[in-house]
Structures are given as structure tokens and as C-alpha cells.
Motif scaffolding. Sequence first.
Motif, short mmCIF file in Angstrom:
data_model
loop_
_atom_site.label_atom_id
_atom_site.label_comp_id
_atom_site.label_asym_id
_atom_site.label_seq_id
_atom_site.Cartn_x
_atom_site.Cartn_y
_atom_site.Cartn_z
N SER A 315 0.86 -1.19 0.00
CA SER A 315 0.00 0.00 0.00
C SER A 315 0.89 1.23 0.00
CB SER A 315 -0.91 0.00 1.23
OG SER A 315 -1.65 1.22 1.31
N LEU A 316 0.55 2.21 -0.84
CA LEU A 316 1.30 3.47 -0.91
C LEU A 316 0.36 4.62 -0.60
CD1 LEU A 316 4.17 4.61 -1.75
CD2 LEU A 316 3.07 5.26 -3.90
N LYS A 317 0.71 5.40 0.42
CA LYS A 317 -0.09 6.55 0.83
C LYS A 317 0.79 7.80 0.89
CE LYS A 317 -3.13 3.66 3.70
NZ LYS A 317 -3.66 3.41 5.06
N TRP A 318 0.14 8.96 0.73
CA TRP A 318 0.85 10.23 0.77
C TRP A 318 0.47 10.99 2.05
CZ3 TRP A 318 4.10 12.57 -2.99
CH2 TRP A 318 4.31 11.79 -4.14
N ARG A 319 1.39 11.82 2.52
CA ARG A 319 1.13 12.61 3.72
C ARG A 319 2.04 13.83 3.75
NH1 ARG A 319 3.96 9.52 8.92
NH2 ARG A 319 6.12 10.06 8.38
N LEU A 320 1.64 14.82 4.54
CA LEU A 320 2.49 15.95 4.91
C LEU A 320 2.98 15.71 6.33
CD1 LEU A 320 0.41 18.99 3.57
CD2 LEU A 320 2.49 18.03 2.57
N HIS A 321 4.29 15.74 6.50
CA HIS A 321 4.89 15.52 7.83
C HIS A 321 5.43 16.86 8.34
CE1 HIS A 321 6.98 13.51 11.09
NE2 HIS A 321 8.10 14.13 10.74
N PHE A 322 4.89 17.30 9.48
CA PHE A 322 5.26 18.58 10.08
C PHE A 322 6.15 18.34 11.30
CE2 PHE A 322 1.23 19.10 7.97
CZ PHE A 322 1.28 20.35 7.37
N GLU A 323 7.14 19.18 11.46
CA GLU A 323 7.97 19.19 12.65
C GLU A 323 8.09 20.62 13.15
OE1 GLU A 323 11.70 17.37 11.83
OE2 GLU A 323 10.85 15.36 11.49
N PHE A 357 7.93 18.72 18.48
CA PHE A 357 6.86 17.75 18.26
C PHE A 357 6.55 17.69 16.78
CE2 PHE A 357 4.78 21.81 18.84
CZ PHE A 357 3.70 21.80 17.97
N SER A 358 5.90 16.62 16.37
CA SER A 358 5.61 16.41 14.95
C SER A 358 4.13 16.09 14.77
CB SER A 358 6.47 15.28 14.37
OG SER A 358 6.22 14.07 15.04
N TRP A 359 3.69 16.17 13.51
CA TRP A 359 2.29 15.93 13.17
C TRP A 359 2.22 15.48 11.72
CZ3 TRP A 359 -0.90 20.12 10.61
CH2 TRP A 359 -2.23 19.69 10.39
N ASP A 360 1.32 14.55 11.42
CA ASP A 360 1.16 14.03 10.07
C ASP A 360 -0.25 14.31 9.56
OD1 ASP A 360 3.74 12.90 9.99
OD2 ASP A 360 3.04 11.15 11.10
N LEU A 361 -0.34 14.83 8.34
CA LEU A 361 -1.62 15.12 7.71
C LEU A 361 -1.74 14.29 6.44
CD1 LEU A 361 -4.26 16.75 7.48
CD2 LEU A 361 -2.95 18.48 6.22
N PRO A 362 -2.63 13.28 6.39
CA PRO A 362 -2.78 12.48 5.17
C PRO A 362 -3.37 13.32 4.03
CG PRO A 362 -3.75 11.36 7.09
CD PRO A 362 -3.47 12.78 7.50
N ILE A 363 -2.87 13.11 2.83
CA ILE A 363 -3.44 13.72 1.63
C ILE A 363 -3.60 12.62 0.58
CG2 ILE A 363 -2.45 16.00 2.06
CD1 ILE A 363 -0.33 15.37 -0.04
N LYS A 364 -4.37 12.92 -0.45
CA LYS A 364 -4.61 11.95 -1.52
C LYS A 364 -3.99 12.47 -2.81
CE LYS A 364 -8.33 9.09 -3.46
NZ LYS A 364 -9.78 8.82 -3.43
N VAL A 365 -3.21 11.63 -3.48
CA VAL A 365 -2.55 12.01 -4.73
C VAL A 365 -3.03 11.08 -5.84
CG1 VAL A 365 -0.35 12.24 -5.93
CG2 VAL A 365 -0.54 12.94 -3.53
N LEU A 366 -3.55 11.67 -6.92
CA LEU A 366 -4.10 10.93 -8.06
C LEU A 366 -3.18 11.07 -9.27
CD1 LEU A 366 -7.83 12.11 -7.74
CD2 LEU A 366 -6.81 10.01 -6.83
N PRO A 367 -3.41 10.29 -10.33
CA PRO A 367 -2.61 10.45 -11.56
C PRO A 367 -2.92 11.77 -12.25
CG PRO A 367 -3.75 8.32 -11.49
CD PRO A 367 -4.34 9.16 -10.40
N THR A 368 -2.22 12.02 -13.33
CA THR A 368 -2.47 13.19 -14.15
C THR A 368 -2.57 12.74 -15.61
OG1 THR A 368 -1.67 15.43 -14.66
CG2 THR A 368 -0.03 13.68 -14.56
#
Length: 387
Positions: A315-323, A357-368
Amino acid sequence: MIEVLAKLGRGPVFLAGEVLECVITFTNPLSASSTSASSEMLAWASAQIHCQFHASESRVALPPSDGTKHDVQAENETVFVPNRGERGQCILSTPPKILFCDLRLDPGESKSYSYCETLPVDGPPSFRGQSVKYVYKLTIGCQRVNSPIKLLRVPFRVLVLHGLKDYQFPQDEAVAPSNPFLEEEEGLKKDSRLADLATELLMVATSRRSLHLYNISNTRGKVGTFCIFKTVYKIGEDVIGTFNFSEGDIPCLQFSVSLQTEESIQEEFQRRRGQPVSFTVHARHQESCLHTAQSSFSLPIPLSSTPGFTTNIVSLKWRLHFEFVTSGESAGTCLVRGSQSEAVTWSGVEQMEVDTFSWDLPIKVLPTNPILASYVSQFSSTNSITI
């Protein structure tokens, strides 16, 4: 000697469900002034598409293969096996198509053949990860009489947009847009409509905007707020977000944002229980922000990256990782007065207590659009060998 040249008509990137078209040209490079005794003969040529799967032995535990299958390395060299010599397993293949039988080429003569095949919609996308790889290739096999088969492999990239295979095209062709000045074959017409439909679906999915506002806080209080206007993107787009630290109680000294993919192996295929997930960083923004009221970032999603997907193995998922690095003290103690004269000089303190501290925000990435992705593809549209 015969030169074999394969050229993909529209570039090396396709959507699953599209028709791949390749023109294969066979040429006798000798000059036309050579004698007829210099003519070249080929017994046959065939073409087939296959997807090769390779897994890291240290990360993935695959089930034992069927013992009735023979190793392609040990097959007879006069049998057309598209994945001969390839690492891993062939998990998907199309029926082979014969291009010709008994081809004779006089000096300077060439002949071209068109190969067309619809890419399966139920296959995985092209992917080169840390644990697994899915690689698509078009293989053209050619053979002289009483000689081993020669293989020409044409690698290409496949993007998968979920939902296309469930779409039913209208039966009334009169309502479908068409160009009256062009004569299109039925297969190519449907292929064009499929690409248009994919573009429309991607436009609808990624153009929706709504305010997503998140409070950033730690155990000591509020640091600020983060704002983003959408969480669904296409590869090639920029992820844009803004920060507001003006209403925070805790001073933020520095922040960083990373655009990451998370590659995880399904539990039943993990080499060891609880093995860590693999992360890949595609873009990163870092900024010092003490006494900054507002800030922003823009992270591009590479066109060469793989959109999110899930198979029975990976499974491959995308996210924004904040620190975030915040001060352990109040904002007023972050500066010290350096002089008692009329001209006051302020400077930063040499040491300061900080919290991270850190935080993760899931995002969705589609083809183009696959044509757009072709501009940055590592694959060439033209491949050749000499027999």
C-alpha cells in the motif's frame, strides 16, 4: 543483419484501460546496390505486454510459487518467453500477437507493423519502491530459422485511475463528441474518450476547494493554526499551505514540512511482525519563524512519482509531515538588550530551552494526464536492437 526499431506513438506513459500503439519497423541496412544474395530472412516476430513484479527478500515474504511452473531461465531458447531472464515474477500478461511469418527483406528494404493492445485495468501501477517494484514492458520477439530468439524490450509507465473500469460509455455514438474531418477506428475513438473521461474525473476530484483549518498545539498551549484549501491533488501539482502564529501562546522558533510517501507491506506478507513502514521524502520546506506572524510553503508533487494505490501486497499513501521547534520560555525572553546607550541593540539569546513535536496530515494524490507525465519520463519512446 536486420535492425528492429520499436516506437511508441504517443510517448511512454499510459493510463490503465488505454490502447498502447507501437510501430515496429524491420530494416535490412545494406545499401540497395548490394546483391540479392544479401537478402535477410526472419521466421517470425511476436509481441506481448507483461508486468514484472519484484520484492525485496529482506522485507517481503511471498508465498511459495507453484512448483509446476518452470523457471524461464531454463526454457528452450526457441520458445517465446517475454520475461526470459527477468528478475521476479510475471504477474500480468496480455495474449501474444504474431506480427508476421517468413519475412524477407532485400538490401535497403524495410517493413513496418503496428501493434495495438488495451492495457488491463485490473493491474497495479508502475512503481519502484523500497520493498516492491512493478515494471511494465512490451517485448518483441524475433527469430531467424534455426537460431535463438532475440528479444527487444520497450519499458513504459502505467498510471491507474480507480473507477474508470466501472464507467459505461453511452451506446448512442451520435451524442459523443467527434471530429468530422478525421476517420477514427472504433478502438482509437473509445481510447480517446477514455482519456477525456479520465481528465474530466481528475479535474472534478482535484478542483474542489474548502477551508481546512487545524490548531497546532503542544502540552503547554497553542502554537498557531495551519490552513490548507484542499487535500486531493494530481501528480505535478503544488501543495500549498499557510501558517498563522499571531494567535499562539507558545513561540514557534522553526518549522519544517515534508511531502512523503508511506510504503507499507500488508501484514500477511511482512517478513517479520511489526516491521517498520518505509518513508520517502519527495519535497521539503524548512523555515525559522521566531516573531513571524504568518508564513506559507509550496511543495511540488513530482510528475515522476507514483500516485497512491493499494494491492494485495503493498500500500502506498501520501502525507504531509510537520515538525515544530517551540520555545520553552515566553516570547519576551527570546531577545536580550545588548546596550544601555540611546541606540539600543537587541540580539538573540545564546541558549534556550526548546520543545519539539511532529504531526502528520494524510493527503490523496491521483494520476495526471499521461501526455504531461511523458515529458519527464525516464523511458524513451524509441528502442532498437540488431539481429
